[in-house]
Design a protein around this motif. Structure first.
Motif, PDB file in Angstrom:
ATOM      1  N   TYR A  31       1.415  -1.276  -0.257  1.00 22.04           N
ATOM      2  CA  TYR A  31       0.101   0.180   0.326  1.00 22.04           C
ATOM      3  C   TYR A  31       0.860   1.090  -0.284  1.00 22.04           C
ATOM      4  O   TYR A  31       0.350   2.067  -0.123  1.00 22.04           O
ATOM      5  N   ARG A  32       1.637   1.225   0.957  1.00 20.80           N
ATOM      6  CA  ARG A  32       2.574   2.637   0.792  1.00 20.80           C
ATOM      7  C   ARG A  32       3.253   2.236  -0.303  1.00 20.80           C
ATOM      8  O   ARG A  32       3.602   4.055  -1.101  1.00 20.80           O
ATOM      9  N   ASN A  33       4.091   1.167  -1.076  1.00 20.07           N
ATOM     10  CA  ASN A  33       4.689   1.725  -2.152  1.00 20.07           C
ATOM     11  C   ASN A  33       4.172   2.324  -3.620  1.00 20.07           C
ATOM     12  O   ASN A  33       4.295   3.047  -3.758  1.00 20.07           O
ATOM     13  N   ALA A  34       3.032   1.705  -3.017  1.00 21.10           N
ATOM     14  CA  ALA A  34       2.136   1.791  -4.184  1.00 21.10           C
ATOM     15  C   ALA A  34       1.271   3.496  -4.470  1.00 21.10           C
ATOM     16  O   ALA A  34       1.674   3.959  -5.002  1.00 21.10           O
ATOM     17  N   ASN A  93      -6.172  -8.015  -9.853  1.00 20.31           N
ATOM     18  CA  ASN A  93      -5.833  -9.398 -10.935  1.00 20.31           C
ATOM     19  C   ASN A  93      -5.091  -9.270 -11.870  1.00 20.31           C
ATOM     20  O   ASN A  93      -4.786 -10.425 -12.347  1.00 20.31           O
ATOM     21  N   ALA A  94      -4.785  -8.575 -11.978  1.00 19.05           N
ATOM     22  CA  ALA A  94      -3.363  -8.270 -13.124  1.00 19.05           C
ATOM     23  C   ALA A  94      -2.029  -7.958 -12.387  1.00 19.05           C
ATOM     24  O   ALA A  94      -1.740  -8.145 -13.211  1.00 19.05           O
ATOM     25  N   VAL A  95      -2.646  -8.124 -11.186  1.00 18.46           N
ATOM     26  CA  VAL A  95      -0.718  -7.988 -10.109  1.00 18.46           C
ATOM     27  C   VAL A  95      -0.421  -9.050 -10.020  1.00 18.46           C
ATOM     28  O   VAL A  95       0.840  -9.695 -10.296  1.00 18.46           O
ATOM     29  N   SER A  96      -1.315 -10.777 -10.304  1.00 14.91           N
ATOM     30  CA  SER A  96      -0.270 -11.584  -9.920  1.00 14.91           C
ATOM     31  C   SER A  96       0.710 -12.399 -11.244  1.00 14.91           C
ATOM     32  O   SER A  96       0.158 -11.948 -11.827  1.00 14.91           O
ATOM     33  N   PHE A  97       2.032 -12.433 -10.213  1.00 13.56           N
ATOM     34  CA  PHE A  97       3.495 -12.494 -11.375  1.00 13.56           C
ATOM     35  C   PHE A  97       3.012 -14.165 -12.111  1.00 13.56           C
ATOM     36  O   PHE A  97       2.957 -14.109 -13.703  1.00 13.56           O
ATOM     37  N   ALA A 116       4.435  -2.352  -6.896  1.00  7.51           N
ATOM     38  CA  ALA A 116       3.872  -1.667  -6.000  1.00  7.51           C
ATOM     39  C   ALA A 116       5.144  -3.842  -4.674  1.00  7.51           C
ATOM     40  O   ALA A 116       5.678  -3.684  -3.955  1.00  7.51           O
ATOM     41  N   ASP A 117       3.916  -4.451  -5.360  1.00  7.34           N
ATOM     42  CA  ASP A 117       3.898  -6.177  -4.881  1.00  7.34           C
ATOM     43  C   ASP A 117       5.330  -6.408  -5.159  1.00  7.34           C
ATOM     44  O   ASP A 117       6.137  -7.596  -4.488  1.00  7.34           O
ATOM     45  N   ARG A 118       5.728  -6.857  -6.056  1.00  6.03           N
ATOM     46  CA  ARG A 118       7.113  -6.417  -6.650  1.00  6.03           C
ATOM     47  C   ARG A 118       8.517  -5.671  -5.789  1.00  6.03           C
ATOM     48  O   ARG A 118       8.996  -6.532  -5.853  1.00  6.03           O
ATOM     49  N   LEU A 119       7.888  -4.716  -5.578  1.00  5.61           N
ATOM     50  CA  LEU A 119       9.022  -3.838  -5.063  1.00  5.61           C
ATOM     51  C   LEU A 119       9.228  -4.455  -3.997  1.00  5.61           C
ATOM     52  O   LEU A 119      10.129  -4.847  -3.507  1.00  5.61           O
ATOM     53  N   ASP A 120       8.701  -5.146  -3.216  1.00  4.23           N
ATOM     54  CA  ASP A 120       8.201  -5.875  -1.866  1.00  4.23           C
ATOM     55  C   ASP A 120       8.723  -7.576  -2.183  1.00  4.23           C
ATOM     56  O   ASP A 120       9.282  -8.086  -1.237  1.00  4.23           O
ATOM     57  N   GLY A 162       7.810   4.578 -14.268  1.00  3.79           N
ATOM     58  CA  GLY A 162       9.672   4.235 -13.850  1.00  3.79           C
ATOM     59  C   GLY A 162       9.871   5.248 -12.538  1.00  3.79           C
ATOM     60  O   GLY A 162      11.224   4.630 -12.424  1.00  3.79           O
ATOM     61  N   THR A 163       8.819   5.244 -11.746  1.00  2.00           N
ATOM     62  CA  THR A 163       9.419   4.903 -10.212  1.00  2.00           C
ATOM     63  C   THR A 163       9.838   4.476  -9.660  1.00  2.00           C
ATOM     64  O   THR A 163      10.912   4.207  -8.619  1.00  2.00           O
ATOM     65  N   ALA A 164       9.141   3.150  -9.427  1.00  2.00           N
ATOM     66  CA  ALA A 164       9.384   1.675  -9.370  1.00  2.00           C
ATOM     67  C   ALA A 164      10.518   1.276  -9.961  1.00  2.00           C
ATOM     68  O   ALA A 164      11.648   0.727  -8.955  1.00  2.00           O
ATOM     69  N   LYS A 165      10.572   1.818 -11.409  1.00  2.00           N
ATOM     70  CA  LYS A 165      12.049   1.329 -11.896  1.00  2.00           C
ATOM     71  C   LYS A 165      13.484   2.672 -10.973  1.00  2.00           C
ATOM     72  O   LYS A 165      14.114   1.338 -10.894  1.00  2.00           O
ATOM     73  N   ARG A 166      13.615   3.183 -10.935  1.00  2.00           N
ATOM     74  CA  ARG A 166      14.901   3.608 -10.091  1.00  2.00           C
ATOM     75  C   ARG A 166      14.297   3.073  -8.589  1.00  2.00           C
ATOM     76  O   ARG A 166      15.249   3.049  -7.915  1.00  2.00           O
TER      77      ARG A 166
END
Ligand code: ADP
Ligand code: NI
Length: 186
Positions: A31-34, A93-97, A116-120, A162-166
Motif C-alpha cells: 500500500y505504501r509503495n503503491a 487480478n493483474a498483479v499476480s506474477f 508495488a507488490d514486486r518491490l516488496d 519509472g518510479t518503481a524502476k528507480r
C-alpha cells in the motif's frame, strides 16, 4: 471513517488468523509503495489504494475463495459502485506474477499495484521474505538462493513505472551484493 481506513481494518482482521501478521505487514508495505508511485503517475488514487489494500485478500495460498469473494464482499458492504468495484478487481487480478507471466496490466492502477507488490519481493525485505518462505516450506538455504535467479533478479526489468524502476535499482544492487557476499562466505 475513510474507506481506505476501513479496508485497512478489514485486511488486518482477515490476515490475523493465518499468519503472524506477515500477510498484513506485506499488504501495508505494498500500500505504501503503491501510494508513493501513484504520486508520480496520472491515476485514480482511490482505485490504487483499495486495490493495494485488497490485493492479497483472495490469495489462493491463504484463502479458498472464488471470484475475489473477500475483496468483493468488502466493497459491496461499503457501497462501492459496480464500476469502481470492477476497476479495483481488474487491478488486483493483474498483479499476480504466475497468472500473468509476460502480460503487462492494462490499466495504470494495475501497473502501479503490480510494481508495488514486486518491490516488496526484492531488496532487504525481499531477501528476508525469501528465506522465511523457504523455511516455512521446509526448504534449505541453497534452495531459496535459487529463487533469486529464477525470479527476484528478473523483477527490476519488469517494472512498469519509472518510479518503481528507480526504487528497484537500489534494491536490485543490494541483492547482488548479498549474493556476492554469500558466495564469498561459502
Ligand atoms: P506476493 O504477495 O508478493 O505475490 P508470494 O505469495 O508469491 O508473494 O510469495 C511470498 C514471498 O515468498 C515472496 O517474497 C516470494 O519472493 C517468496 N517466494 C515465493 N516462492 C518462493 C520460492 N519458491 N522460494 C523462496 N521464496 C519464494
Ligand atoms: Ni502480494
Amino acid at each position: 471513517m475513510k474507506l481506505t481506513e476501513e479496508a485497512t481494518t478489514y485486511v488486518r482482521q482477515l490476515f490475523s488468523g493465518n499468519s503472524d501478521g506477515h500477510g498484513f505487514d506485506h499488504t501495508m508495505r505494498v500500500y505504501r509503495n503503491a501510494m508513493m508511485i501513484a504520486k508520480e503517475e496520472p491515476c485514480d488514487r482511490q482505485i490504487v489504494a483499495l486495490a493495494a489494500l485488497l490485493h492479497d485478500a483472495d490469495d489462493h495460498k491463504l484463502f479458498e475463495t472464488e471470484n475475489n469473494a473477500n475483496a468483493r464482499s468488502f466493497l459491496s458492504a461499503h457501497d462501492v459502485s459496480e464500476e469502481t468495484t470492477e476497476r479495483i478487481i481488474a487491478a488486483i487480478n493483474a498483479v499476480s506474477f504466475s497468472k500473468n507471466r509476460d502480460k503487462r496490466p492494462e490499466t495504470i492502477e494495475g501497473q502501479i499495484v503490480q510494481d508495488a507488490d514486486r518491490l516488496d519481493a526484492i531488496g532487504a525485505i525481499g531477501i528476508a521474505r525469501t528465506f522465511a518462505f523457504g523455511g516455512g516450506h521446509g526448504r534449505g538455504l541453497e534452495d531459496s538462493i535459487q529463487h533469486f535467479h529464477e525470479k527476484l533478479l528478473l523483477l527490476k526489468d519488469m517494472m512498469n513505472t519509472g518510479t518503481a524502476k528507480r526504487l528497484a535499482e537500489k534494491r536490485h544492487a543490494f541483492m547482488l551484493d548479498f549474493l556476492q557476499e554469500w558466495e564469498e562466505e561459502n
